[in-house]
Design an enzyme around this catalytic site. Structure first.
Site, PDB file in Angstrom:
ATOM      1  N   TYR B 132       0.838  -1.187   0.000  1.00 38.54           N
ATOM      2  CA  TYR B 132       0.000   0.000   0.000  1.00 38.54           C
ATOM      3  C   TYR B 132       0.876   1.241   0.000  1.00 38.54           C
ATOM      4  CZ  TYR B 132      -3.933   3.051   0.746  1.00 38.54           C
ATOM      5  OH  TYR B 132      -4.889   4.010   0.575  1.00 38.54           O
ATOM      6  N   GLN B 193     -10.762  -0.368   0.691  1.00 39.72           N
ATOM      7  CA  GLN B 193     -11.189  -1.219  -0.428  1.00 39.72           C
ATOM      8  C   GLN B 193      -9.992  -1.828  -1.150  1.00 39.72           C
ATOM      9  OE1 GLN B 193     -11.795   2.013  -0.020  1.00 39.72           O
ATOM     10  NE2 GLN B 193     -11.443   3.204  -1.888  1.00 39.72           N
ATOM     11  N   ASN B 216      -3.771   5.544   6.152  1.00 39.17           N
ATOM     12  CA  ASN B 216      -4.557   6.277   7.139  1.00 39.17           C
ATOM     13  C   ASN B 216      -5.324   5.306   8.054  1.00 39.17           C
ATOM     14  OD1 ASN B 216      -6.748   5.323   5.698  1.00 39.17           O
ATOM     15  ND2 ASN B 216      -7.138   7.254   4.635  1.00 39.17           N
ATOM     16  N   SER B 239       4.923   8.557  14.355  1.00 35.19           N
ATOM     17  CA  SER B 239       6.373   8.417  14.378  1.00 35.19           C
ATOM     18  C   SER B 239       6.998   9.109  15.595  1.00 35.19           C
ATOM     19  CB  SER B 239       6.863   9.087  13.103  1.00 35.19           C
ATOM     20  OG  SER B 239       8.049   8.537  12.678  1.00 35.19           O
ATOM     21  N   GLN B 261      11.733  14.811  12.788  1.00 34.95           N
ATOM     22  CA  GLN B 261      10.616  13.966  13.185  1.00 34.95           C
ATOM     23  C   GLN B 261       9.341  14.789  13.260  1.00 34.95           C
ATOM     24  OE1 GLN B 261      11.620  10.806  13.377  1.00 34.95           O
ATOM     25  NE2 GLN B 261       9.452  10.377  13.204  1.00 34.95           N
ATOM     26  N   HIS B 264       7.004  15.563  10.208  1.00 38.81           N
ATOM     27  CA  HIS B 264       6.212  14.499   9.556  1.00 38.81           C
ATOM     28  C   HIS B 264       4.722  14.702   9.741  1.00 38.81           C
ATOM     29  CE1 HIS B 264       8.589  11.475   7.607  1.00 38.81           C
ATOM     30  NE2 HIS B 264       9.436  11.393   8.606  1.00 38.81           N
ATOM     31  N   GLU B 329      10.753   4.480  18.334  1.00 38.06           N
ATOM     32  CA  GLU B 329      10.981   4.036  16.950  1.00 38.06           C
ATOM     33  C   GLU B 329      12.425   4.350  16.538  1.00 38.06           C
ATOM     34  OE1 GLU B 329       8.750   6.396  14.253  1.00 38.06           O
ATOM     35  OE2 GLU B 329       8.990   5.006  12.562  1.00 38.06           O
ATOM     36  N   HIS B 330      12.845   5.605  16.775  1.00 33.85           N
ATOM     37  CA  HIS B 330      14.203   6.031  16.430  1.00 33.85           C
ATOM     38  C   HIS B 330      14.917   6.526  17.680  1.00 33.85           C
ATOM     39  CE1 HIS B 330      11.702   7.136  12.794  1.00 33.85           C
ATOM     40  NE2 HIS B 330      12.601   6.338  12.241  1.00 33.85           N
ATOM     41  N   ASP B 363      16.481   7.266   7.002  1.00 33.40           N
ATOM     42  CA  ASP B 363      15.197   7.291   6.296  1.00 33.40           C
ATOM     43  C   ASP B 363      15.360   7.029   4.813  1.00 33.40           C
ATOM     44  OD1 ASP B 363      13.543   7.801   8.419  1.00 33.40           O
ATOM     45  OD2 ASP B 363      13.585   9.980   8.192  1.00 33.40           O
ATOM     46  N   GLU B 417      -2.874 -37.644  27.597  1.00 32.49           N
ATOM     47  CA  GLU B 417      -3.721 -36.551  27.113  1.00 32.49           C
ATOM     48  C   GLU B 417      -5.077 -37.048  26.611  1.00 32.49           C
ATOM     49  OE1 GLU B 417      -1.642 -34.045  24.323  1.00 32.49           O
ATOM     50  OE2 GLU B 417      -0.408 -33.139  25.897  1.00 32.49           O
ATOM     51  N   HIS B 422      -3.540 -40.757  18.397  1.00 32.12           N
ATOM     52  CA  HIS B 422      -2.163 -40.263  18.389  1.00 32.12           C
ATOM     53  C   HIS B 422      -1.215 -41.367  18.860  1.00 32.12           C
ATOM     54  CE1 HIS B 422      -3.996 -36.297  18.087  1.00 32.12           C
ATOM     55  NE2 HIS B 422      -2.818 -35.714  18.033  1.00 32.12           N
TER      56      HIS B 422
END
Lengths: 439, 439
Positions: B132, B193, B216, B239, B261, B264, B329-330, B363, B417, B422
């Site tokens: 995506y 979709q 999103n 982020s 950062q 963004h 994250e960073h 990045d 068991e 088995h």
């Protein structure tokens, strides 16, 4: 009786019938998402009080009376109470599972490339893992070993087990296995509320980072809803086996293999591929004969009749692409030389090679994990492993020479993406001290 | 103006204030789950017709007119249309990303142990992956490279990209990056979709096995709902960066890093740890001065004011346990010798070592992936890697000697068991031919 399905790859309707088999859904479509969301919200808001309430309602006991946590005394007593044969079997299984999983620990990397850039990755264990163990029929000590040992091998600091104890009772074999596997805490809670407690924490129960283990529809939905708050192992569905056998196989052995899957649950699926029509008939007859002698016969009969299949092929060479469409959890290749077939199979959770490798030996003592992707998910998912309890941190180090070599390209891309502070943070280190308007 | 948050570890209220910072939720609680479920159901039921309908409504164009798939001609034209500098930068990035990820390909295993049991694991790529790519502001060519190249390195057969093209328009840089990364198909669809189409397939678009890439709230929720039907990369949130810097750092460099950062998204978070109060003030002043020169200044200012923090420590030695609670994250360690601090940090997505390693270089061009766990998820999750496009099949082979060695333990456990088939499937191969009643 009807079933199992019989197909022949030479029949004109085979492609359509096989496609129907591949697409058949055996998973229950219980819509429990709203109930589970309410339970998760209640545990988040009210913590231990919510756990006590749900346990009273669903499991019929008062945690303040029965005890929230299984004591060390109870655990040691459970281990002491099992037979020597069983204890030896559990210890053998634990040792072999430990050895197999130890080899899964990933290696770190740390290199410097021609541009002078140091690059690497470092693996580490999560701090805490939670293990769900069902109560009742599906409470298996082997499952405790298979889920707990990879966490221990990964190096988690803390391993907390939750299990519903209807009316306060707990399976002593499960406790013994927890003791052998080195589980740190055993809590008498179950259901979606137990998953919520592990994920969010309560006053009594510290939160964990990863939750694994099988459960009913509520447990599975709770794991799905909490995925992202914690890591989870996988979305699990009904179990399945595909057995590929030629006419030289013993029909009784193959029938037992098919039944070892069918006896798990009415939604289990056992499928035989063979190139020998007489052998197919012999296996079908053996399955019916053996079902009558099994304590689990009723379950096995339902599974075999509703979901079982015998598929006759012109040649076993036809099997691999058909297997890939099923992407079975378990695949047995019961032929003298399974290598050529195995080389051509792309999607399967675990493969059992040759005539003396029944799937059930892998369920218990062989070493590889028996927690495997089901419901065609072997197309993209793997069995449980040490990696499910670890995570990787990448790292990078540049000096003045290295950033001079690759920095300008980063500045160009940042500018093109409309991210001026990105570009500036690199450009400043190039010694060019570009002004804001340049970036 | 208010903000950013200023904390001092020597203040009595520090522990509580830091805990509030750790627990602050920056993720929007948009409840889109019902909308997404309806969209997924519609795509499943009506396939391409549903895609055409949603694209008309949400993206304002008719797929039958604009074309469902971006043609090879358009893709080649996009690549030919970018500047030589940009093309070189993309090619350098692609080469370095490819090299770093090639080293992630896991090794197969195949061993025979003392009991004569052959055990192993075989890794393979999924057949198809879907990627995506958002439209509009967050459409970054670097993100195309970071998501597509690991799939190609893993060895997927087919890589399909989906991206919304409002009014039919598509970012030529994104197309150029897709061309460089070797994307097979580019479809002009987006939103929930598009995720549904990738997961379930339509007449035009074949289904894939794994879906990756940012999006999103609708896209993220669709991935979450379809997790299990397909594999997904992760649950992503806003982020974040933590920068640890001593007083010898250049305040302008560190300010640019924090802003890289903050620019963004308004929900991004930039946090500075330092042991030097005067340096902290200098960075704060630099941030404000630089914001005014940035085209992205409005976004950066909102992020910095609402979510930014400057945390003064008595010593940088205090940083690692605080960093672990943030699990950023960073993480930048802008000191002369970052090794001792790095050794003590357990939870971070990616770490940038030393004064000449700004996060932004990672990045774009350094090589490690920039798709990283956010929102404290580095506690249990890893950045995107080749493993996200591969799966492991375990295998096992026993001969008569091997099953004689470990089979009896499996029979004992199966019996305990309550799974007689088995036990029987193993026992039969032991030559003991135990009767049903024995098992």
């Amino acid at each position: 009786m009807s079933g199992p399905l019989r197909l022949d790859s030479r029949d004109p309707g085979f492609a359509a019938a096989f496609a129907t088999l591949v697409d058949a859904r055996r998973e229950a479509d219980e819509d429990v998402s709203r109930d589970v969301a309410a339970i998760v919200a209640a545990v988040r808001a009210n913590g231990d009080a919510a756990l006590a309430d749900y346990t009273r309602r669903f499991d019929g006991h008062d945690l303040d009376t029965t005890g929230w946590r299984v004591s060390d005394t109870e655990r040691k007593a459970a281990l002491a109470g099992i037979s020597g044969e069983l204890r030896d079997a559990l210890e053998l299984a634990a040792d072999r599972i430990r050895t197999y999983h130890a080899a899964q620990r990933p290696a770190d990397s740390d290199t410097v490339d021609a541009a002078g850039v140091r690059l690497g990755a470092r693996w580490g264990a999560v701090e805490a893992a939670g293990l769900y163990v069902p109560g009742g029929r599906a409470a298996y000590p082997s499952s405790v070993l298979m889920n707990a040992i990879p966490a221990r091998v990964a190096g988690v600091d803390r391993l907390a087990m939750v299990t519903p104890t209807p009316n306060g009772e707990i399976n002593p074999m499960v406790l013994a296995a927890a003791e052998i596997a080195g589980v740190d805490e055993v809590w008498r809670i179950g259901g979606a509320q137990a998953i919520a407690a592990l994920a969010h924490g309560t006053a009594r129960i510290d939160r964990v980072d990863v939750v694994v283990g099988p459960g009913n529809a509520w447990v599975a939905e709770a794991k799905r809803q909490l995925y992202g708050v914690v890591g989870i192992d996988m979305v699990a569905g009904p179990s399945e086996i595909v057995v590929v056998a030629d006419g030289a196989s013993d029909p009784a052995w193959i029938a037992a293999d098919l039944l070892s899957q069918a006896e798990h649950d009415p939604t289990s699926q056992s499928i035989l591929f063979t190139d020998d029509a007489a052998f197919a008939d012999a296996v079908a007859a053996e399955v019916l004969a053996q079902i009558d002698t099994l304590a689990t016969g009723a379950t096995a009969r339902t599974s075999w009749t509703a979901n079982g299949a015998i598929i006759l092929l012109a040649s076993l060479d036809e099997a691999p692409p058909l297997i890939d469409r099923l992407a079975p959890e378990h695949l047995e290749l019961a032929v003298d030389d399974p290598a050529p077939l195995f080389a051509r199979v792309r999607h399967a959770g675990s493969v059992f090679l040759g005539r003396h490798t029944p799937e059930a030996v892998g369920d218990y003592v062989a070493g590889p994990n028996h927690v495997l992707p089901t419901g065609r998910r072997a197309r993209f998912a793997s069995g449980l492993s040490v990696l499910d309890f670890m995570k990787r941190t990448s790292f990078l180090s540049l000096d003045e020479r290295a950033i001079a070599a690759i920095g300008p390209a980063a500045v160009a891309l940042a500018r093109a993406e409309g991210l001026p502070a990105h570009g500036r943070s690199v450009a400043m280190r190039l010694g060019t001290q570009a002004s804001g308007s340049d970036l």
